[in-house]
Enzyme design. Structure first.
Site, PDB file in Angstrom:
ATOM      1  N   ARG A  13       6.930   8.762   9.621  1.00 22.25           N
ATOM      2  CA  ARG A  13       7.409  10.156   9.544  1.00 22.25           C
ATOM      3  C   ARG A  13       8.529  10.288   8.507  1.00 22.25           C
ATOM      4  O   ARG A  13       8.330  10.827   7.433  1.00 22.25           O
ATOM      5  CB  ARG A  13       7.873  10.617  10.938  1.00 22.25           C
ATOM      6  CG  ARG A  13       8.070  12.125  11.060  1.00 22.25           C
ATOM      7  CD  ARG A  13       9.367  12.656  10.472  1.00 22.25           C
ATOM      8  NE  ARG A  13      10.569  12.062  11.050  1.00 22.25           N
ATOM      9  CZ  ARG A  13      11.787  12.304  10.595  1.00 22.25           C
ATOM     10  NH1 ARG A  13      11.985  13.103   9.560  1.00 22.25           N
ATOM     11  NH2 ARG A  13      12.848  11.707  11.132  1.00 22.25           N
ATOM     12  N   CYS A 238      15.009  13.101   3.063  1.00 19.00           N
ATOM     13  CA  CYS A 238      14.623  14.407   3.579  1.00 19.00           C
ATOM     14  C   CYS A 238      14.469  15.355   2.401  1.00 19.00           C
ATOM     15  O   CYS A 238      15.370  15.469   1.564  1.00 19.00           O
ATOM     16  CB  CYS A 238      15.692  14.926   4.539  1.00 19.00           C
ATOM     17  SG  CYS A 238      15.333  16.594   5.116  1.00 19.00           S
TER      18      CYS A 238
END
Ligand code: HMG
Ligand code: MG
Length: 285
Positions: A13, A238
């Site tokens: 992820r 991110c």
């Protein structure tokens, strides 16, 4: 007796979400299947977020459908709102994670809402998950530094950690999202948080932009934390945190933790194989 430290593998992820090439589902499934054999108890494999915001995570349901689930391993997924939770539940995620920010600037950039609004979106998730018997983990981003608002006040992290625990999150993962933390800033933050939430309900989630993540793990171990998030091959970042580099590599975290005398229960050869596979997924871009 040797104490155990758990590494929570977030590579499929957090490691992959920032990759520009859309990685085929079969490659993600192969990585998770390899990781499932390495001894992890929890692996984060998907996000049920807007595919416009994070295109790389659009195939979360297919990933969860394609993996070979190994007994004793919990497969986790991120959910920013009730719709995401329902997607994760339908895909049979064993646990979900909500994610908030200790700073308003990153909350806006990552979730397009204020911190309070994000918490309001999590409430129905916690209610539904409670009824469904699905554990919910809570992330806090920018625990020491925010790419928009600068240094974070430890008291803000402590307040948010208390709120997430009170809502029912079973564990709070503390994110150094942009990898600017030092052992000193991590210790100051943890001391404030631990006035509200005990160490055995906390995890460290450190990105390695400045090469200090293992030192930050060491500082956290000294204060009693026993769970750390990491990504094989050190992939990640991110998309909504400018300058954020990868998570601490699982390989490096394991080496440091074991050198300090703790057991991780992880198979180094399998981790190395998974790390090589993860790096290849990046190189194929
Ligand atoms: P928004 O634009 O404010 O909300 O986004 P919206 O309700 O207007 O939705 C926008 C579009 O997304 C709509 O589609 C919705 O239907 C759809 P359209 O009408 O435009 O076609 N949508 C969804 N689709 C699929 N699943 C959903 C979903 N919800 C809405 N669950 C939103 C708000 C929260 C959706 C958006 O901001 C978002 O998806 N953000 C996620 C960003 C993200 O995933 N960031 C990376 C993970 S966090 C992280 O990496 C940090 C961490 O590692 C810890 C650390 O390191 O600090 C955890
Ligand atoms: Mg992260």
């Amino acid at each position: 007796m040797t104490q155990t430290v758990e590494i929570f593998e977030v590579g499929p992820r957090d490691g992959l979400q920032n990759e520009k090439r859309l990685i085929p589902t079969a490659e993600k499934v192969a990585l998770v299947d390899l990781l499932s054999q390495a001894g992890f108890r929890r692996i984060e494999v998907a996000s049920f977020v807007s595919p416009k915001w994070v295109p790389q995570m659009a195939d979360g349901a297919e990933v969860l459908a394609g993996i070979r689930r190994r007994a004793g391993v919990r497969y986790a997924a991120l959910a920013p709102n009730l719709r995401g939770y329902e997607g994760a539940r339908a895909a049979r995620a064993d646990e979900v994670a909500v994610f908030a920010s200790a700073s308003e600037g990153f909350s806006r950039a990552n979730l397009n809402c204020s911190v309070d609004e994000s918490i309001a979106r999590f409430e129905p998730i916690l209610a539904a998950a409670g009824a469904d018997g699905i554990p919910v983990r809570g992330y806090i981003s920018c625990v020491t530094d925010c790419p928009f608002d600068g240094p974070t006040d430890p008291a803000a992290v402590a307040r948010l950690a208390r709120r997430l625990r009170a809502m029912g999150c079973y564990e709070i993962s503390l994110g150094d999202t942009i990898g600017h933390a030092t052992p000193e800033s991590i210790a100051a933050m943890l001391k404030a948080v631990m006035d509200e939430v005990p160490a055995d309900r906390l995890a460290g989630h450190y990105h390695d932009t400045a090469g200090r993540a293992c030192d930050n793990i060491e500082a956290s171990l000294a204060l009693g934390l026993r769970v750390f998030d990491a990504a094989v091959g050190g992939l990640g970042g991110c998309p909504y945190a400018p300058g954020a580099a990868g998570n601490v590599a699982t390989e490096a975290a394991q080496a440091r933790i074991e050198a300090l005398g703790y057991a991780t229960g992880l198979d180094r050869a399998m981790i190395a194989e998974a790390g090589a596979m993860a790096r290849k997924m990046r190189e194929t871009q």
